[in-house]
Structure formats: structure tokens, C-alpha cells
Design a protein around this motif. Sequence first.
Motif, PDB file in Angstrom:
ATOM      1  N   ASN A 140       5.999   2.234  15.288  1.00 51.10           N
ATOM      2  CA  ASN A 140       6.576   3.216  14.369  1.00 51.10           C
ATOM      3  C   ASN A 140       7.634   2.573  13.476  1.00 51.10           C
ATOM      4  O   ASN A 140       8.212   1.537  13.817  1.00 51.10           O
ATOM      5  CB  ASN A 140       7.238   4.355  15.172  1.00 51.10           C
ATOM      6  CG  ASN A 140       6.284   5.030  16.124  1.00 51.10           C
ATOM      7  OD1 ASN A 140       5.322   5.655  15.711  1.00 51.10           O
ATOM      8  ND2 ASN A 140       6.544   4.889  17.422  1.00 51.10           N
ATOM      9  N   PHE A 141       7.875   3.222  12.342  1.00 50.12           N
ATOM     10  CA  PHE A 141       8.953   2.787  11.463  1.00 50.12           C
ATOM     11  C   PHE A 141      10.294   3.253  12.011  1.00 50.12           C
ATOM     12  O   PHE A 141      10.430   4.370  12.505  1.00 50.12           O
ATOM     13  CB  PHE A 141       8.760   3.352  10.054  1.00 50.12           C
ATOM     14  CG  PHE A 141       7.720   2.643   9.250  1.00 50.12           C
ATOM     15  CD1 PHE A 141       8.021   1.454   8.598  1.00 50.12           C
ATOM     16  CD2 PHE A 141       6.425   3.160   9.152  1.00 50.12           C
ATOM     17  CE1 PHE A 141       7.060   0.796   7.845  1.00 50.12           C
ATOM     18  CE2 PHE A 141       5.460   2.510   8.404  1.00 50.12           C
ATOM     19  CZ  PHE A 141       5.769   1.320   7.753  1.00 50.12           C
ATOM     20  N   HIS A 142      11.274   2.369  11.934  1.00 48.18           N
ATOM     21  CA  HIS A 142      12.662   2.709  12.239  1.00 48.18           C
ATOM     22  C   HIS A 142      13.523   2.172  11.097  1.00 48.18           C
ATOM     23  O   HIS A 142      13.132   1.235  10.394  1.00 48.18           O
ATOM     24  CB  HIS A 142      13.107   2.076  13.557  1.00 48.18           C
ATOM     25  CG  HIS A 142      12.394   2.599  14.759  1.00 48.18           C
ATOM     26  ND1 HIS A 142      12.791   3.722  15.444  1.00 48.18           N
ATOM     27  CD2 HIS A 142      11.283   2.147  15.403  1.00 48.18           C
ATOM     28  CE1 HIS A 142      11.970   3.939  16.454  1.00 48.18           C
ATOM     29  NE2 HIS A 142      11.044   2.996  16.448  1.00 48.18           N
ATOM     30  N   ALA A 174       7.792  -3.508  12.942  1.00 46.09           N
ATOM     31  CA  ALA A 174       7.674  -4.923  13.282  1.00 46.09           C
ATOM     32  C   ALA A 174       6.232  -5.286  13.634  1.00 46.09           C
ATOM     33  O   ALA A 174       5.423  -4.440  14.027  1.00 46.09           O
ATOM     34  CB  ALA A 174       8.599  -5.250  14.450  1.00 46.09           C
ATOM     35  N   ALA A 175       5.924  -6.567  13.493  1.00 42.88           N
ATOM     36  CA  ALA A 175       4.577  -7.064  13.790  1.00 42.88           C
ATOM     37  C   ALA A 175       4.408  -7.291  15.289  1.00 42.88           C
ATOM     38  O   ALA A 175       5.314  -7.805  15.944  1.00 42.88           O
ATOM     39  CB  ALA A 175       4.319  -8.362  13.040  1.00 42.88           C
ATOM     40  N   SER A 201      12.528   0.956  21.492  1.00 41.43           N
ATOM     41  CA  SER A 201      11.181   1.246  21.976  1.00 41.43           C
ATOM     42  C   SER A 201      10.234   1.582  20.831  1.00 41.43           C
ATOM     43  O   SER A 201      10.581   2.338  19.922  1.00 41.43           O
ATOM     44  CB  SER A 201      11.229   2.419  22.963  1.00 41.43           C
ATOM     45  OG  SER A 201       9.940   2.717  23.440  1.00 41.43           O
ATOM     46  N   GLY A 202       9.036   0.986  20.878  1.00 40.97           N
ATOM     47  CA  GLY A 202       8.009   1.285  19.895  1.00 40.97           C
ATOM     48  C   GLY A 202       8.235   0.667  18.537  1.00 40.97           C
ATOM     49  O   GLY A 202       7.735   1.173  17.531  1.00 40.97           O
ATOM     50  N   ASN A 203       8.952  -0.459  18.489  1.00 44.45           N
ATOM     51  CA  ASN A 203       9.235  -1.051  17.164  1.00 44.45           C
ATOM     52  C   ASN A 203       7.985  -1.599  16.495  1.00 44.45           C
ATOM     53  O   ASN A 203       7.982  -1.813  15.290  1.00 44.45           O
ATOM     54  CB  ASN A 203      10.334  -2.112  17.268  1.00 44.45           C
ATOM     55  CG  ASN A 203       9.982  -3.258  18.196  1.00 44.45           C
ATOM     56  OD1 ASN A 203       9.116  -4.068  17.908  1.00 44.45           O
ATOM     57  ND2 ASN A 203      10.672  -3.324  19.338  1.00 44.45           N
ATOM     58  N   ASP A 228       0.845  -1.191   0.000  1.00 44.66           N
ATOM     59  CA  ASP A 228       0.000   0.000   0.000  1.00 44.66           C
ATOM     60  C   ASP A 228       0.880   1.240   0.000  1.00 44.66           C
ATOM     61  O   ASP A 228       2.081   1.171   0.277  1.00 44.66           O
ATOM     62  CB  ASP A 228      -0.985   0.003   1.178  1.00 44.66           C
ATOM     63  CG  ASP A 228      -0.317   0.171   2.530  1.00 44.66           C
ATOM     64  OD1 ASP A 228       0.337   1.220   2.758  1.00 44.66           O
ATOM     65  OD2 ASP A 228      -0.435  -0.734   3.378  1.00 44.66           O
ATOM     66  N   LYS A 229       0.283   2.390  -0.322  1.00 49.84           N
ATOM     67  CA  LYS A 229       1.046   3.621  -0.535  1.00 49.84           C
ATOM     68  C   LYS A 229       1.525   4.259   0.759  1.00 49.84           C
ATOM     69  O   LYS A 229       2.344   5.177   0.725  1.00 49.84           O
ATOM     70  CB  LYS A 229       0.199   4.608  -1.330  1.00 49.84           C
ATOM     71  CG  LYS A 229      -0.105   4.140  -2.743  1.00 49.84           C
ATOM     72  CD  LYS A 229      -0.926   5.170  -3.505  1.00 49.84           C
ATOM     73  CE  LYS A 229      -1.213   4.696  -4.918  1.00 49.84           C
ATOM     74  NZ  LYS A 229      -2.029   5.688  -5.683  1.00 49.84           N
ATOM     75  N   THR A 230       1.020   3.800   1.885  1.00 49.10           N
ATOM     76  CA  THR A 230       1.416   4.381   3.165  1.00 49.10           C
ATOM     77  C   THR A 230       2.513   3.582   3.849  1.00 49.10           C
ATOM     78  O   THR A 230       3.521   4.130   4.300  1.00 49.10           O
ATOM     79  CB  THR A 230       0.208   4.481   4.104  1.00 49.10           C
ATOM     80  OG1 THR A 230      -0.790   5.295   3.490  1.00 49.10           O
ATOM     81  CG2 THR A 230       0.616   5.093   5.437  1.00 49.10           C
ATOM     82  N   ASN A 231       2.320   2.265   3.913  1.00 45.79           N
ATOM     83  CA  ASN A 231       3.219   1.418   4.692  1.00 45.79           C
ATOM     84  C   ASN A 231       4.172   0.567   3.860  1.00 45.79           C
ATOM     85  O   ASN A 231       5.112  -0.015   4.394  1.00 45.79           O
ATOM     86  CB  ASN A 231       2.393   0.496   5.595  1.00 45.79           C
ATOM     87  CG  ASN A 231       1.599   1.253   6.629  1.00 45.79           C
ATOM     88  OD1 ASN A 231       2.163   1.995   7.425  1.00 45.79           O
ATOM     89  ND2 ASN A 231       0.277   1.108   6.609  1.00 45.79           N
ATOM     90  N   GLY A 232       3.925   0.451   2.576  1.00 45.80           N
ATOM     91  CA  GLY A 232       4.784  -0.371   1.740  1.00 45.80           C
ATOM     92  C   GLY A 232       4.373  -1.824   1.744  1.00 45.80           C
ATOM     93  O   GLY A 232       3.185  -2.146   1.701  1.00 45.80           O
ATOM     94  N   ALA A 233       5.354  -2.715   1.793  1.00 49.41           N
ATOM     95  CA  ALA A 233       5.077  -4.153   1.762  1.00 49.41           C
ATOM     96  C   ALA A 233       4.538  -4.599   3.115  1.00 49.41           C
ATOM     97  O   ALA A 233       5.095  -4.266   4.159  1.00 49.41           O
ATOM     98  CB  ALA A 233       6.340  -4.932   1.422  1.00 49.41           C
ATOM     99  N   ALA A 234       3.444  -5.366   3.075  1.00 45.67           N
ATOM    100  CA  ALA A 234       2.812  -5.880   4.297  1.00 45.67           C
ATOM    101  C   ALA A 234       2.934  -7.394   4.324  1.00 45.67           C
ATOM    102  O   ALA A 234       2.552  -8.083   3.369  1.00 45.67           O
ATOM    103  CB  ALA A 234       1.345  -5.461   4.361  1.00 45.67           C
ATOM    104  N   PHE A 235       3.482  -7.910   5.404  1.00 48.68           N
ATOM    105  CA  PHE A 235       3.667  -9.349   5.610  1.00 48.68           C
ATOM    106  C   PHE A 235       2.763  -9.747   6.779  1.00 48.68           C
ATOM    107  O   PHE A 235       2.996  -9.316   7.907  1.00 48.68           O
ATOM    108  CB  PHE A 235       5.119  -9.667   5.940  1.00 48.68           C
ATOM    109  CG  PHE A 235       6.122  -9.118   4.954  1.00 48.68           C
ATOM    110  CD1 PHE A 235       6.651  -9.914   3.954  1.00 48.68           C
ATOM    111  CD2 PHE A 235       6.533  -7.789   5.029  1.00 48.68           C
ATOM    112  CE1 PHE A 235       7.577  -9.420   3.047  1.00 48.68           C
ATOM    113  CE2 PHE A 235       7.460  -7.278   4.132  1.00 48.68           C
ATOM    114  CZ  PHE A 235       7.979  -8.097   3.131  1.00 48.68           C
TER     115      PHE A 235
END
Length: 369
Positions: free
Chosen positions: A159-161, A100-101, A154-156, A65-72
Motif C-alpha cells: 500500500n501507499f504511505h 516500496a518495491a 506494515s504493508g509498505n 501511469d495514472k494510478t500509481n505515478g512514477a514507477a522505478f
Amino acid sequence: MRLALGTAVSILCSAVLVNAQTYTNCNPLQKSCPADTALGKTGQNYDFTAGSSVQFAASGAVTYDKTNGAAFTVSKKGDGPLIQSGWYIMFGRVEFTIKAAPGTGIVSSAVLQSDDLDEIDWEWLGGDNTQVQTNYFGKGITSSYNRGAFHANSGNHDNFHTYSVDWTSSQIVWAIDGQTVRVLTPATADSNQYPQTPMMVKVGVWAGGDPDNAKGTIDWAGGVTDYSKGPFTMYLKSMTVTDYSTGISYSYGDHSGSWESIISNGGKVNGNSGLEPTVAQPAPVITATVDSVPIPWSGTHRETSSFVTPDVWPWVATGSPTGYPGRLPPGWQSGSGHIQPPSSGSAIFLPMYISLLGLIVGFTFPCWA
């Protein structure tokens, strides 16, 4: 399927495991293998918010998707989506922008892996939103479980890191958002364990906490996965890759697995030298995992004296064939030292588990994954 000790173990490990020992497309430590396609370039950017890339092959359901990219996404038992690069790098830098999931027992992974089973890893546990684990292996050898280390992150899940691996013949540097968290050198690595052969890139998610996994794997993953609380999704927004070597492909000049033996066809190993960092930032003290915790290789890695990691590591099998003790299910093939699923590129793997070490250490242990 789980098989009892005794005759079933003997049959399975003699009829199936012998071939599973060489389950890599071709292990250059054992024989001559085809050359690996080289990336051979610098600063290659992959923006997964724009969709998939033809340079990566997907296994399982990977969406974009255009917001998050590849989704697994892991939605049910057996899900283990991943993407794998069609090229290799021979030393280089890889940056992953990842969220991360979440979810007990869910493991998100970003891995560099070679044909002879050198590895450089990032792994996130779905039950821990505060840390990430780094790890490394050489030649698939897992004689100890003290190479993994945990780092504050923290917060993996929220949020994106950006997680990077900078890999040269003299050091491996793991960093989070540009801050070094770990440095490994050949001198500080376990004997013969410094990763140094051409690597592909794999990113994906799997349920380490699946109830059918080995107890050691479930414990490491943080507990049993409850699929009813899913789905559990990992996101890869982007990836940037630089190959520190040039050429069109990489070959092993001998069976040593040393970087000096690697041949760059049409280029030069370290042909892009000068791009790599010379000195890493000071890294904090590394807290290694204790030997008593069989992370996660009691379920996915193996001793080279009796096992070799399947080519699909670290994502576990997606089905559980039943009714085939001591032989392969219909459609599977055994030949040229490999165990192959019914069709090329199939996402179905063979998870035959046995209680092999139960007599010795008191927990169940998969014969191979």
C-alpha cells in the motif's frame, strides 16, 4: 569487476581512487563551488500520476501511469532508476507518497542530499514488508554504523504511505502517515553530523543484493537478489515540498559546512520561517542498528579520510567494465578532481571492486561504488 589484493589494489587506489575521493560535482568543504538553484517556495505539489515533472531529471527507465505515478523498476542486473530534483531546499519539509518495491535484496530509497554530503534518508528493504529504516549523515562521514533506525511500517510493499521529513536548524522529524517515528536534534546527533546544508531530493530503487556487491551491503539488503523473480517495482505517487528559505540560489559562504555560513541569493535563509513545526510529537524509543552490521555504506558510503560518496549515491553502478585494471575504461575522463562517464547524464557508472579489507575483517569491500 573484482581485483585481487596486491599490485592491482595499489594501482587502482592510486591511479583512480585519488580522483574518486572528490567525486561530487563540487564539494564546498574543499573549494568554492557554483551556487545551487533554490526551490525557494512553499507547498509545491508534484503529482506523478499526471506524468513526469520537468523539475526532476530521470536516470534509468522511469515510467508513469495514472494510478500509481512514477514507477522505478529493477528487472535485471544493473538497473537502478531514479529521479533527482533540479533544485535544493535550505531547511524544509518533504512528503513522499510511496509504495516500496518487494524482492529480496531490493532497496527503495527517498533521500535528501547536499553537495557536501549531508544526508537525510528513508530506505525500505524488499524482503521486509513490516519496517522502514531512517538514517542521517553529516559531511559524508561514516565512522560508525549506529545511526540507522528501523520503524514499524506494515504493508509498505502493498500500500501507499506518506513518509515525511521535516528539517530545521533545531530538529529533523521523520513521520509516517503523520505520526512521528523519530526526532533528531544537533545535541542528539553524532558530533558534527547534523545535516544542515542545502539539499536536493533523490528517489529511486536499486539492488543492494546484487551478487557483485560487497558482502556487507548484501547482508544489510537482506540477501542476494534473484532477478528471475522480478521485475521489482517501487512507486512514487506524489511529492509535496516546502522550502523554509527564500531566494533563487544558495551558496556556501566558507568551507565550514555550517548552516550559518549558507547565503541565500535574492532571499533569506529561514525566510519562510513560521511554517515549520515548533514541537514534534513524542517519538518512540529508537533502536539503532548495531556496529557489527555494515549497513549499507560498506558498499556505498565511505570514510572522508579516504573516500567521498559518489554523486550517484545511494544507487550503485549499473555496469561492470572488465579488462581495465588500474585505469579507466575507454571514454571515461579524469580531470578537475572528478571521474566522469563517457557522456553527460550517462547512466553508466564505474563499479570497480577490490578485496581491500579482506585482510583485516574477513569480507570483500568495494574500493568505491
